[in-house]
Scaffold this motif. Sequence first.
Motif, short mmCIF file in Angstrom:
data_model
loop_
_atom_site.label_atom_id
_atom_site.label_comp_id
_atom_site.label_asym_id
_atom_site.label_seq_id
_atom_site.Cartn_x
_atom_site.Cartn_y
_atom_site.Cartn_z
N ILE A 37 38.44 32.56 -7.68
CA ILE A 37 38.92 33.62 -6.78
C ILE A 37 38.96 33.04 -5.37
CG2 ILE A 37 38.53 35.94 -5.87
CD1 ILE A 37 36.85 36.52 -8.39
N CYS A 38 40.10 33.22 -4.68
CA CYS A 38 40.31 32.62 -3.37
C CYS A 38 40.30 33.70 -2.28
CB CYS A 38 41.66 31.91 -3.37
SG CYS A 38 42.11 31.15 -1.80
N GLY A 39 39.99 33.31 -1.07
CA GLY A 39 40.10 34.22 0.07
C GLY A 39 41.50 34.81 0.17
N SER A 40 42.50 34.04 -0.25
CA SER A 40 43.88 34.56 -0.22
C SER A 40 44.05 35.70 -1.22
CB SER A 40 44.88 33.44 -0.56
OG SER A 40 44.79 32.40 0.38
N ASP A 41 43.30 35.67 -2.33
CA ASP A 41 43.37 36.78 -3.29
C ASP A 41 42.86 38.07 -2.66
OD1 ASP A 41 44.37 35.25 -5.44
OD2 ASP A 41 42.36 34.54 -5.94
N GLY A 59 45.71 35.12 -9.40
CA GLY A 59 45.08 33.81 -9.53
C GLY A 59 46.01 32.63 -9.30
N HIS A 60 45.63 31.76 -8.32
CA HIS A 60 46.44 30.56 -8.10
C HIS A 60 45.58 29.31 -8.07
CE1 HIS A 60 45.18 32.16 -4.16
NE2 HIS A 60 44.96 30.88 -3.90
N GLU A 61 44.31 29.44 -8.48
CA GLU A 61 43.44 28.25 -8.57
C GLU A 61 43.02 28.15 -10.03
OE1 GLU A 61 40.20 28.76 -5.77
OE2 GLU A 61 41.57 28.96 -4.08
N PHE A 62 43.66 27.25 -10.77
CA PHE A 62 43.33 27.18 -12.20
C PHE A 62 43.60 25.80 -12.79
CE2 PHE A 62 47.66 28.80 -11.82
CZ PHE A 62 48.37 28.20 -12.83
N SER A 170 43.16 22.37 -6.90
CA SER A 170 44.32 23.26 -7.02
C SER A 170 44.67 23.92 -5.69
CB SER A 170 44.03 24.36 -8.05
OG SER A 170 42.87 25.08 -7.68
N ASP A 171 43.69 24.01 -4.78
CA ASP A 171 43.95 24.73 -3.53
C ASP A 171 42.96 24.39 -2.44
OD1 ASP A 171 44.15 26.51 -1.44
OD2 ASP A 171 44.23 28.32 -2.63
N ILE A 172 41.75 24.97 -2.52
CA ILE A 172 40.91 25.03 -1.31
C ILE A 172 40.38 23.69 -0.82
CG2 ILE A 172 40.27 27.45 -1.52
CD1 ILE A 172 37.58 26.45 -2.74
ZN ZN Z 1 43.86 30.02 -2.53
#
Ligand code: ZN
Length: 391
Positions: A37-41, A59-62, A170-172
């Motif tokens: 779970i990201c801050g962007s979520d 969800g975009h971090e997987f 994947s992201d952060i």
């Molecule tokens: Zn993110």
Amino acid sequence: MKANCWISPNTVEVTEVPDPSILNSRDAIVRITSTAICGSDLHLLDGYVPTMQKGDIMGHEFMGEVVEVGPGVDRDKLRVGDRVVVPFPIGCGACAACLADLWSCCENTNPNAGLAEKMFGHPTAGIYGYSHLTGGFAGGQAEYARVVLADVNPLKIESDLTDEQVLFLSDILPTGFMGADMCDIHDGDVVAVWGAGPVGQFAMDSARVLGAAHVIAIDDVPYRLEMAASQGYTTIDYSDTDVRSRLLELTGGRGPDKCIDAVGMEATHGAAHVQLYDRAKQAVRAETDRPHALRQAITSCRSGGIVSVIGVYGGFIDKFPAGAWMNRSITLRTGQCHVQRYMRPLLERIERGEIDPTRIITHRLPLSEAPHGYDVFKHKQDHCEKVVLTP
Ligand code: ZN
Ligand code: NAD
Ligand code: ZN
């Protein structure tokens, strides 16, 4: 399959949805082994992004294992059985933006480019799990995901690093790193970071790796500041300290050489804001008297310094200090992360032990408990810093 879906502002729900299938010849299906779970979520959860629809998969971090590939996927690049981390922006690898290593600005992967153009003046890349503004691609907080242009984007993990060591590629981790990279850090620089959330923590680690002599963390959540202090960073609690004065005190009156905004929209809204939601008119918010991170960064930065913005912004922000920015020769840099640019070099840094991404994980939950994960992450309960979900 089971997936965590957006229902309405402040409500997500794990429900049964149809399994994804190959729609285009260069798609792959990934069985997800870890997702976060990201801050962007939280911007989606809060209802700040008006193009979310009921039932959209979040969800975009997987990451996970490839279980099916379309007939057009280059087998030298990706095969069934490969273990992959999927970057959140979708690049085509062939447009002017992708060729310039500006993957989050890809000109070809957002089927709703017109919507993005209306919001931002030009189209932006497709993004998983990030509403119809970025293409409406189903996200990865699910048992399976359809990954598009699968021979261009995913990073294959061929070593025996654990999911927790590589998931944040994947992201952060790239995002925090890009925040520091955009600062052109010189040995000895003082770097101040607004926001000690997951992105801020990685921006701090990256600033140090890139040569900063002194890293300063700013937040008002005591346990997040403690997490930064445990890594040797100086901390400022903005709830009881005047941030700009303290920064000047720490830097002989000149201000930090480089400033990173790892807060974004939250700075304008705050936890206690009154929020109205109106689908047609977008989210309407009441400004609070919370200090605004970006304004503070620009007015605190030393003359000639760089302010790097990785916190996400949507529409407009009020009272942009254009005078301070212009008259003191401050450079402003920003962007959704060009994840594909950083994934491989950061994987190598993880392998060499220079960065330990696992240090921020505080919560490990089954996918079925995603709503609880959103709750503790958003409200900063139970010392939550980062939630990893396993389907
Ligand atoms: Zn993110
Ligand atoms: P987070 O919400 O956990 O962290 C934000 C932190 O900022 C919190 O700890 C909060 O207490 C703190 N904060 C709020 N107002 C502040 C202020 N005025 N001064 C200092 N600190 C303040 O989220 P995160 O996962 O760390 O993400 C941070 C930001 O980065 C979000 O806006 C997110 O959308 C963005 N993000 C951007 C990209 C990108 O590609 N650029 C990628 C991922 C996340
Ligand atoms: Zn492209």
